[in-house]
Structure formats: structure tokens, C-alpha cells
Design a protein around this motif. Structure first.
Motif, PDB file in Angstrom:
ATOM      1  N   ASP A  69      42.686 -22.099 -24.149  1.00 44.70           N
ATOM      2  CA  ASP A  69      41.369 -22.681 -24.457  1.00 44.70           C
ATOM      3  C   ASP A  69      41.399 -23.392 -25.801  1.00 44.70           C
ATOM      4  N   ASN A  70      41.958 -22.707 -26.803  1.00 49.85           N
ATOM      5  CA  ASN A  70      42.003 -23.282 -28.148  1.00 49.85           C
ATOM      6  C   ASN A  70      42.849 -24.544 -28.195  1.00 49.85           C
ATOM      7  N   LEU A  71      43.984 -24.501 -27.479  1.00 48.43           N
ATOM      8  CA  LEU A  71      44.879 -25.661 -27.482  1.00 48.43           C
ATOM      9  C   LEU A  71      44.225 -26.864 -26.818  1.00 48.43           C
ATOM     10  N   LEU A  72      43.547 -26.613 -25.676  1.00 39.42           N
ATOM     11  CA  LEU A  72      42.903 -27.719 -24.965  1.00 39.42           C
ATOM     12  C   LEU A  72      41.814 -28.340 -25.831  1.00 39.42           C
ATOM     13  N   GLU A  73      41.071 -27.468 -26.496  1.00 39.93           N
ATOM     14  CA  GLU A  73      40.003 -27.964 -27.374  1.00 39.93           C
ATOM     15  C   GLU A  73      40.596 -28.843 -28.479  1.00 39.93           C
ATOM     16  N   LEU A  74      41.718 -28.381 -29.025  1.00 37.24           N
ATOM     17  CA  LEU A  74      42.385 -29.100 -30.116  1.00 37.24           C
ATOM     18  C   LEU A  74      42.905 -30.453 -29.635  1.00 37.24           C
ATOM     19  N   GLN A  75      43.547 -30.460 -28.473  1.00 42.99           N
ATOM     20  CA  GLN A  75      44.186 -31.688 -27.990  1.00 42.99           C
ATOM     21  C   GLN A  75      43.178 -32.676 -27.394  1.00 42.99           C
ATOM     22  N   HIS A  76      41.964 -32.215 -27.110  1.00 46.36           N
ATOM     23  CA  HIS A  76      40.955 -33.127 -26.593  1.00 46.36           C
ATOM     24  C   HIS A  76      39.883 -33.441 -27.635  1.00 46.36           C
ATOM     25  N   ASP A  77      40.207 -33.179 -28.885  1.00 52.64           N
ATOM     26  CA  ASP A  77      39.268 -33.493 -29.952  1.00 52.64           C
ATOM     27  C   ASP A  77      39.029 -35.007 -29.991  1.00 52.64           C
ATOM     28  N   PRO A  78      37.778 -35.424 -30.213  1.00 51.25           N
ATOM     29  CA  PRO A  78      37.512 -36.873 -30.258  1.00 51.25           C
ATOM     30  C   PRO A  78      38.312 -37.598 -31.336  1.00 51.25           C
TER      31      PRO A  78
ATOM     32  N   PRO B  22      41.619 -38.546 -32.865  1.00 54.72           N
ATOM     33  CA  PRO B  22      43.035 -38.467 -32.472  1.00 54.72           C
ATOM     34  C   PRO B  22      43.938 -37.929 -33.575  1.00 54.72           C
ATOM     35  N   LYS B  23      43.451 -37.936 -34.827  1.00 62.87           N
ATOM     36  CA  LYS B  23      44.278 -37.414 -35.919  1.00 62.87           C
ATOM     37  C   LYS B  23      44.423 -35.900 -35.857  1.00 62.87           C
ATOM     38  N   ILE B  24      43.545 -35.273 -35.071  1.00 67.30           N
ATOM     39  CA  ILE B  24      43.619 -33.812 -34.925  1.00 67.30           C
ATOM     40  C   ILE B  24      44.725 -33.425 -33.935  1.00 67.30           C
ATOM     41  N   HIS B  25      45.042 -34.321 -33.013  1.00 65.78           N
ATOM     42  CA  HIS B  25      45.994 -33.979 -31.938  1.00 65.78           C
ATOM     43  C   HIS B  25      47.393 -33.721 -32.479  1.00 65.78           C
ATOM     44  N   PHE B  26      48.041 -32.716 -31.917  1.00 66.68           N
ATOM     45  CA  PHE B  26      49.388 -32.368 -32.350  1.00 66.68           C
ATOM     46  C   PHE B  26      50.423 -32.964 -31.413  1.00 66.68           C
ATOM     47  N   GLY B  27      51.715 -32.821 -31.801  1.00 67.86           N
ATOM     48  CA  GLY B  27      52.815 -33.321 -30.971  1.00 67.86           C
ATOM     49  C   GLY B  27      53.027 -32.435 -29.759  1.00 67.86           C
ATOM     50  N   GLU B  28      54.273 -32.106 -29.509  1.00 68.01           N
ATOM     51  CA  GLU B  28      54.606 -31.347 -28.315  1.00 68.01           C
ATOM     52  C   GLU B  28      54.226 -29.871 -28.496  1.00 68.01           C
ATOM     53  N   ILE B  29      53.541 -29.320 -27.499  1.00 65.90           N
ATOM     54  CA  ILE B  29      53.145 -27.911 -27.574  1.00 65.90           C
ATOM     55  C   ILE B  29      53.732 -27.183 -26.377  1.00 65.90           C
ATOM     56  N   ILE B  30      54.498 -26.145 -26.640  1.00 69.38           N
ATOM     57  CA  ILE B  30      55.113 -25.415 -25.530  1.00 69.38           C
ATOM     58  C   ILE B  30      54.767 -23.940 -25.651  1.00 69.38           C
ATOM     59  N   ILE B  31      54.304 -23.393 -24.531  1.00 72.03           N
ATOM     60  CA  ILE B  31      54.024 -21.957 -24.476  1.00 72.03           C
ATOM     61  C   ILE B  31      55.124 -21.304 -23.654  1.00 72.03           C
ATOM     62  N   PHE B  32      55.798 -20.349 -24.246  1.00 74.08           N
ATOM     63  CA  PHE B  32      56.792 -19.578 -23.512  1.00 74.08           C
ATOM     64  C   PHE B  32      56.244 -18.185 -23.277  1.00 74.08           C
ATOM     65  N   GLU B  33      56.547 -17.667 -22.094  1.00 76.02           N
ATOM     66  CA  GLU B  33      56.094 -16.329 -21.770  1.00 76.02           C
ATOM     67  C   GLU B  33      57.314 -15.476 -21.513  1.00 76.02           C
ATOM     68  N   LYS B  34      57.425 -14.366 -22.191  1.00 75.47           N
ATOM     69  CA  LYS B  34      58.554 -13.468 -21.936  1.00 75.47           C
ATOM     70  C   LYS B  34      58.178 -12.068 -22.408  1.00 75.47           C
ATOM     71  N   ASP B  35      58.269 -11.113 -21.507  1.00 70.08           N
ATOM     72  CA  ASP B  35      57.963  -9.725 -21.867  1.00 70.08           C
ATOM     73  C   ASP B  35      59.253  -8.982 -22.177  1.00 70.08           C
ATOM     74  N   PHE B  36      59.223  -8.209 -23.231  1.00 74.92           N
ATOM     75  CA  PHE B  36      60.411  -7.446 -23.615  1.00 74.92           C
ATOM     76  C   PHE B  36      60.208  -5.955 -23.355  1.00 74.92           C
ATOM     77  N   GLY B  37      58.985  -5.556 -23.070  1.00 78.62           N
ATOM     78  CA  GLY B  37      58.682  -4.137 -22.944  1.00 78.62           C
ATOM     79  C   GLY B  37      58.600  -3.576 -24.338  1.00 78.62           C
ATOM     80  N   GLN B  38      57.738  -2.591 -24.532  1.00 79.91           N
ATOM     81  CA  GLN B  38      57.632  -2.076 -25.887  1.00 79.91           C
ATOM     82  C   GLN B  38      57.549  -0.568 -25.880  1.00 79.91           C
TER      83      GLN B  38
END
Lengths: 462, 371
Positions: free
Chosen positions: A143-152, A154-170
Motif C-alpha cells: 500500500d505504501n509503495l503504491l501510494e509513493l509511486q503514484h504520487d502526483p 514525479p520527483k517523489i517516485h523512486f527507481g526500481e523497487i523489488i520485494i523479496f519474500e523468504k521465510d527462514f523460520g525462527q
């Protein structure tokens, strides 16, 4: 052929023409050397262009292949991505690496900081590693990323954003005291190190010049944090990390004790431990006598002051990308008796990189109460309530005392004079009283007195 | 008696006061504006954000950045789905083939193209030294890569090819004699380790399941190299590297062992290590450092079972298949003495410190170029 050499081509032919003209002007000028301003101008221009073309080849001497129309093929000269002190003026890309675990509550704060950051946003890539989260970290993040990247703007927009998901168990809980207990440190740090390595090994690309590690639970941070750290032009650099505290704990406190310089005490301790042991700072069990970055802070000190470090904390690390590319990482095993960020400091030093801390430049971590703090806060709340009720009851008592008993001591002081004025005390006989029997009675009285006192101290209104 | 005021100016002011008030107001406004600008200039940003890449004399281009970005620049990879199984091709597992390349051997390239692993699941990564020699390699590589990647059939193309130019100068002399001098070994292999790490940590992708380290001078391997090594399902597994040559004694083509860096630790090796200073290294194949380690090269049996495994403590990098998770956990190629080991041998030690097992296949041969 590279783009640069294509551009260079017409320049060369132009220069050649100019040279020809330059030669012919030389011939002509020998005939009538009388100064012709036009000739001088042409000669100057020719000389300038010759110099210019002599400088060019040094700028770009290596062959560069052109894969424009070739599918999925890329060429990068790693020398272009070494990182310089004014990277934001040279289009150098920074990748933010943010490990996340049950961090939904902190994300809005983190993105407020991101939004206000002054480093040119289009040069900032972000990579998140979401692992073992039981709250809605992923949803809040997206939600936060979409809000950031769709800000009116354009100077707010960031470059490449990658979300990685990996569980290690804890194996270890995520409460403050679970995380910061002594016994939990070794295995916990090794697990954290694995997570960090999974993130950096996949997120750092050839075109990154800088890597910035950042915890989400940083409360106050300068908007120029990247530039502030980058302009020191060090391989690895960390600020000082403190946290604000409630008044009753003294307002503020050093938070990150993982940034330190090695000491003889530390080395001696390390030599006595077995191969897999991990030394962790800030615990009485391991007294290392190392100078900590956190304790060297002077609120009025020069924020530019630097201090070489051996171990570092992971709250906010700016590092040249070449450090990670060339293999330094967060040891998930005991490397010179250290793991994770402290091990990263040691490993980077071993590989010949400089590791530096800024004692007087501070970012502020959020305050999370420990379980002792929580107990104390509970007691404080109870105590406050008790005092309030006691005051109420005291007020009632006072009223009844005032009404039931009149204070006559002032009146007596006045009346005494009139009552006694006809009495001559000098002629009074001396009266001796034998108190010897009284002592036997004393213990009983004392016991009672203690009991009353006790009752007063344990005053708890029901 | 009223004396008429002869002063023209006074008269003017009385009649039109705005004529004098307006200029004064204007002056005040100008001063205020100047003052205001002075104030805002003290609030100017701490750093200059002027672009330094575009000068009037020399303009350097900004080096390339990410090329294929999603619409809102946000991508999501679930790495919990990553797998390494005994049937990698069937399960569509991606393999990253990494080669540090200081010389381009056409035989290497032909052998690579002959591998039977599906190319759409193969990513290639090369790292090339700086300088003239590197330029030669890049040119040859460019031609070879273009021939494959410009093919119109998708299955003929590799999933991705990345060519990197090393950022530091490599060791000057690469002559066979100098290359193997003990003194030069440490520096050469330290540089080599840095090159390997730069290649690995720049190209490892989110869906890479396996990493195959294949040296540029390995010119002959079985076509099913990747599948064969993966079948063993080991964290790290090395093939045995031999070399073809003409045997003068028997007057016949023959083979001889080449890579001595696949070994099992010995008592003597450990004892030797304990006598060394923290910055000294042990390398195999030198009379000065007799370790009596069991070298996999000597365990080759021409009639033995191809799938015979042996547990190793050190590996050479000639042909090694590594599960990507080993690298992701942090196993890299130490450029410094790590337990007195460096580069690939140090890597094996680090993998073991991270809890992984290292294996070799003594009877499974790949062949090194004969110089």
C-alpha cells in the motif's frame, strides 16, 4: 561500436578539415604574414580542437561492446560504479536494503522518511526482504509503495523497487527482551545474517554504486542522511545511533552498541572462546572493554568527526557497492568470533576496506520498552493511582481532624502567663519520679508502634 | 494675513500626496524583497545538486542503470518457491553459469553451446580483465554471444547474458611459468577471488537455483554436465579436471590430472596450518609445502563408477556445481587467508563453516585446455 566512439567520429573528421585549413593558412601566412585576425582565430580553434581530441581517448580507452539489438544481454564496466563522494551529482545509484519482519507498525514512519529524503529519488532503488511475518507487513508495504509511486509529484517516485519474500523460520520470539537476552544472541545473529545475505546477494546489481542498509524502526533521521554519509567517501560508514527515553529513564540513551573498536581485552576474550562462539557487545557476560561509538558522542561535537571501527551495527550502514560485490557480507557463522553486522565490520576490515563511524552525527531509533521497563511502567502507573487515592483519603481525614479537634496551643501560650503569674516556681519542691518500672512495659509499646508504622507503609486502599 | 505659498513642491505634495508616498513605499518594498531574498538564501540546501556529468568541455555519460522496469517500478519475487531438486531441467530450475575469462577459447564456447540443459533456463555470466588482453576477450565474446542471442528462436537463446569488466587491474603476467610460482600464487588467487565474487554477487538472480562455476579453459565436458552433477543433490559438487596430452613415452594420446585443488584434509595439512602466521596460505602442488592431503585427481579410476562420490575439504573452481542457497547464505571466495586457504579452497571451507557438505566425483572427468 560504442555510442561514444560514434559521437567521436564526426569530431575527428571536423578536426581533420580544420587541420587542413590550418596547414594551408600556415602556407599562406608565410607569404603575407601581416596579421590577419581571422587566421589567428582559426589557428586557435584548431589547436583547441586538437587538445580536446587528445584528452578524449584517456576518458574512455576500453573497448565497449554494443548489445543494443541483442536479447537479454548486458555489458557493465564495474569501474563506472565504484562510488564517489558526490555521487548524487554523478547519477550514482544507491540501493536501499531493508530487512522486514513483523514491521507493519513501523512502515508508515519509514515511508515518511523516504518521501522527505533529498537524494534524487530516481537514483534510489529499494529492495525489501519480508520474512516470517505474522502481521500484515506485506500488505502495508505494498500500500505504501503504491501510494509513493503514484504520487502526483514525479520527483517523489523512486527507481526500481523489488520485494523479496523468504521465510527462514525462527527459534526466537520478537519481543524486545526475547531479542536482546544474552543466550538468544548467537543463534539470532546468525539467522539475521543469513537473511541479510539473501537480500544483498540478490538485490545488488552491477549498476549500483552504493548500498544503504536501513532498519525501518528509525524514528528521527536527517533528510540528507545519504549525502551526509556519502561525502565522507568511505567504503563502509555508520552514524551514531541513540534512542529517546521516557523522563524517568533519563531522556536518552545509546542504542547501538555494536559499533566499536577492537581492544586488547576483546582479542584476549576471543582467544579463549571456542570456534563457534559469538561475542556480542553490551552484555556483562562478555566484558571486552572496547571503545563504543555510542558512548563517545558529544552533543556539541563536530558531526564530521570520524572514528575507525572494527565492528558495526546494522541500523544505518552506507557502503560502497563494491564492498558487497567483492564478497564481503554478514557472516552467518562465527568469523573471528563475530557474526552478522559486527562480523561484517571485521570481514570488511580483513578485506582491506575502511570501516568508519561518526561519533557526533546521530540518528534516533524508536524507543521500545524492555520487559523490565514494562514492569516498572506498570508499577509506576499503580503507584500514581495509589498516591492519588491516598491524597483523597488524607483530605477527608484532615477535614474530620480539623472539625473534631480544636488546636488550643496558641491560646494556651497566652493564657499560661495569666494563670501562672501568682505562682512562685522557685519555692516549688523538687519532685523525683521513679520510672524504673516503666522499662518492663516498653517492648509491648514498641511492638505496637512497629505494627502501626508497618500499616502506614503498606497503605493500599481497597 | 495669508501669504500664498510660493513653493511649488509643497503645493504639489498637498495636492497629490500619493506622488511622494508611492516612491517611498516602493523603496521599502525593494529593501524588504532584498532582505527576504537574503533570508531565503541562508535556507538553501546543504549540498549542491548540480549535474557534474555534463560539463562544457568534457561530458561523461551516465553509466547504464536498470533497463527493464515494471510499470510502477515495483516487482515482487517469492523466493520461498525456489527449489533445487535431482531433476533440475524437468522442474524448470534456473542455472547460472559463471566464468571468469582472461582468454577466450573457441573450444570452451563450443562445449558450452553443446550442453543439453535447456538454454531458456540458463543464464551466463562472464568477468573480463581490464586492458588490451581484456579488450580482445570482450570482442571475441561479443561476436560469439551475438551469434546466439540474436537468434529468432527463443529456445536457442540463453535466458540472460551478463558481461562484466573487472574494476581493478588484474595481475600483469599470465604466463604459465609465472602463474604457478608459489610467491605469485597468493596475489593471483586473491585477485581471482575478487573477480569471482564480483561476478557472482552481480549476477545472482532471484530465481537462480544452481550456480555452475566453469573455468574458461575447460574445453571438454559431457553434454549432460549440469544434469549429471545436480543428480547427486549436494550443496557443492566438483568434477575431476584432467588434461589431454600426447604421451611421448607411450607415443599415444593420453590424459593426466590437472586440478589439484580438490582435496581431503590431512593430519599433516592441519599441523602445517597451525605453524603458519595468520596471513600465510597453503596451496596444493608445491614441494615447499608437503601437506600429504588426499587429492581427488589421484582417485580417478578409468573403470570405476561415474557416480562415485567422495567428501572433500577443498575444491578447485574448474567445474563445480553449487546450490545457489550456499552462496546466498554468504559462502564466497575469500580474497584473504581464511583458515590459511584462499579463493575456491577458502570457499569450500566457508561453505563447511555454514553447515554445508562438499563433494567431488573422482571418476567424472572434464578436460582442461593444453597450453
Amino acid at each position: 561500436m560504442s555510442k561514444d566512439s560514434i559521437i567521436a567520429q564526426p569530431m575527428g573528421t571536423l578536426n581533420f578539415k580544420v587541420l587542413r585549413r590550418y596547414n594551408s593558412t600556415l602556407l599562406r601566412s608565410s607569404k603575407h604574414f601581416a596579421t590577419n585576425p581571422k587566421t589567428i582565430l582559426v589557428v586557435l580553434v584548431a589547436l583547441f580542437l586538437m587538445l580536446f581530441n587528445m584528452i578524449r581517448p584517456f576518458n574512455n580507452s576500453l573497448y565497449e561492446p554494443d548489445f543494443e539489438n541483442t536479447k537479454n544481454t548486458h555489458y557493465y564496466d564495474l569501474d563506472n560504479y565504484k562510488g564517489s563522494e558526490d555521487g548524487w551529482q554523478r547519477g550514482e545509484r544507491v540501493v536501499f536494503l531493508v530487512p522486514l519482519r513483523d514491521a507493519a507498525a513501523h512502515l508508515p514512519m519509514f515511508f515518511r522518511h523516504m518521501r522527505n529524503m533529498t537524494y534524487p529519488h530516481h537514483l534510489v532503488d529499494m529492495a525489501f526482504l519480508v520474512s516470517d511475518s505474522s502481521d500484515n507487513t506485506m500488505g502495508v508495504l505494498k500500500d505504501n509503495l503504491l501510494e509513493l509511486q503514484h504520487d502526483p509529484d514525479p520527483k517523489i517516485h523512486f527507481g526500481e523497487i523489488i520485494i523479496f519474500e523468504k521465510d527462514f523460520g525462527q527459534a526466537i520470539g520478537q519481543g524486545f527482551s526475547d531479542r536482546h537476552g544474552f543466550a538468544a544472541q548467537g543463534p539470532r545473529r546468525k539467522l539475521m545474517a543469513r537473511a541479510r545475505n539473501w537480500l544483498s546477494s540478490v538485490a545488488v546489481k552491477p549498476y549500483h554504486s552504493w548500498v544503504y542498509w536501513r532498519d525501518v524502526d528509525v524514528e528521527t533521521v536527517p533528510t540528507t542522511i545519504i549525502e551526509d554519509l556519502m561525502h565522507h567517501n568511505k567504503d563502509v560508514i555508520v552514524p551514531n545511533v541513540w534512542r529517546p527515553l521516557p523522563d524517568w529513564l533519563g531522556n536518552q540513551q545509546p542504542y547501538d552498541l555494536n559499533s566499536w573498536q577492537e581492544s586488547d581485552g576483546g582479542l584476549q576474550l576471543a582467544s579463549t572462546l571456542d570456534e563457534d562462539a559469538v561475542i556480542v557487545e553490551g552484555y556483562v557476560e562478555y566484558a571486552t572493554w572496547r571503545p563504543h561509538l555510542a558512548y563517545l558522542r558529544d552533543p556539541y561535537g563536530d558531526p564530521e568527526a570520524e572514528m575507525p571501527l572494527d565492528g558495526i551495527g546494522g541500523v544505518s550502514i552506507l557502503s560502497k557497492a563494491k564492498v558487497f560485490k567483492s564478497g564481503s557480507n554478514f557472516p552467518a557463522f562465527s568469523f573471528e568470533k563475530h557474526a552478522e553486522t559486527e562480523g561484517f565490520g571485521k570481514l570488511s576490515r580483513r578485506m582491506g576496506y575502511d570501516v568508519v563511524g561518526l561519533p557526533h552525527y546521530v540518528v534516533w531509533h524508536i524507543y521500545e520498552p524492555s520487559s523490565d521497563d514494562l514492569k516498572h511502567m506498570e508499577w509506576m502507573a499503580k503507584e500514581e493511582e495509589r498516591q492519588r487515592q491516598e491524597k483523597e483519603i488524607q483530605a477527608v481525614y484532615k477535614k474530620y481532624w480539623d472539625q473534631g479537634f480544636e488546636d488550643v496551643s496558641d491560646a494556651w501560650a497566652k493564657e499560661r502567663h495569666y494563670m501562672m503569674k501568682n505562682t512562685d516556681f522557685r519555692k516549688q519542691r523538687k519532685i523525683e519520679v521513679d520510672w524504673s518500672g516503666e522499662d518492663d512495659y516498653e517492648p509491648a509499646v514498641k511492638a505496637n508502634a512497629v505494627k502501626d508504622q508497618d500499616r502506614a507503609a503498606n497503605f493500599y486502599p481497597q | 494675513m495669508l501669504v500664498p505659498n510660493k513653493n511649488h513642491l509643497f503645493h504639489q505634495i498637498r495636492r497629490k500626496p500619493s506622488q511622494i508616498v508611492a516612491p517611498i513605499l516602493f523603496l521599502v518594498l525593494v529593501v524588504y524583497l532584498l532582505f527576504g531574498i537574503g533570508q531565503s538564501s541562508s535556507k538553501k540546501p546543504k549540498y549542491s545538486y548540480k549535474d557534474k556529468t555534463q560539463g562544457w568541455l568534457l561530458s561523461s555519460k551516465i553509466p547504464p542503470g536498470p533497463d527493464e522496469m515494471a510499470k510502477n517500478h515495483i516487482m515482487h519475487y517469492n523466493m520461498n518457491l525456489l527449489e533445487t531438486t535431482v531433476m533440475p531441467a524437468f522442474n524448470k530450475e534456473q542455472v547460472l553459469v559463471l566464468t571468469p575469462m582472461s582468454k577466450f577459447y573457441p573450444e570452451y564456447w563450443d562445449n558450452l553451446l553443446a550442453l543439453s540443459y535447456p538454454r531458456e533456463l540458463m543464464e551466463l555470466g562472464f568477468i573480463v580483465p581490464r586492458g588490451k588482453a581484456g579488450d580482445e576477450v570482450v570482442k571475441k565474446l561479443e561476436t560469439a554471444v551475438k551469434a546466439v542471442q540474436r537468434s529468432s528462436t527463443e529456445s536457442a537463446r540463453f535466458a540472460r547474458v551478463t558481461i562484466l569488466r573487472q574494476d581493478s587491474e588484474s595481475v600483469e603476467s599470465q604466463l604459465e611459468k609465472d602463474r604457478h610460482a608459489l610467491k605469485a600464487q597468493k596475489e593471483r588467487r586473491s585477485k581471482m577471488a575478487l573477480a569471482r565474487n564480483s561476478l557472482l554477487f552481480s549476477t545472482l538472480g532471484p530465481f537462480t537455483s544452481w550456480v555452475l562455476w566453469l573455468d574458461a579453459d575447460v574445453v571438454e565436458t559431457p553434454k549432460t554436465l549440469i544434469q549429471d552433477l545436480a543428480t547427486h543433490n549436494k550443496a557443492v559438487i566438483a568434477a575431476n579436471c584432467y588434461q589431454r596430452y600426447y604421451n611421448e613415452e607411450t607415443k599415444k594420446n593420453d590424459i593426466r590430472p590437472y586440478d589439484y585443488n580438490n582435496w581431503v584434509e590431512s593430519e599433516e595439512g592441519l599441523r602445517l596450518a597451525s605453524t603458519l602466521g595468520p596471513d600465510e596460505i597453503i596451496v596444493e602442488g608445491y614441494a615447499e609445502l608437503p601437506t600429504f592431503r588426499a587429492l581427488m585427481a589421484h582417485f580417478y579410476d578409468p573403470h570405476g563408477d561415474l557416480s562415485t562420490e567422495m567428501q572433500l575439504d577443498g575444491v578447485g573452481g574448474t567445474a563445480v556445481l553449487v546450490k545457489a542457497e550456499v552462496h546466498r547464505d554468504g559462502a564466497m571466495f575469500p580474497s584473504f587467508p581464511f583458515y590459511h586457504l584462499i579463493e575456491t579452497e577458502g570457499f569450500a571451507k566457508m561453505a563447511k563453516r555454514l553447515g554445508y557438505q562438499v563433494f567431488g566425483l573422482p571418476n567424472y572427468l572434464v578436460y582442461h585446455y593444453n597450453e
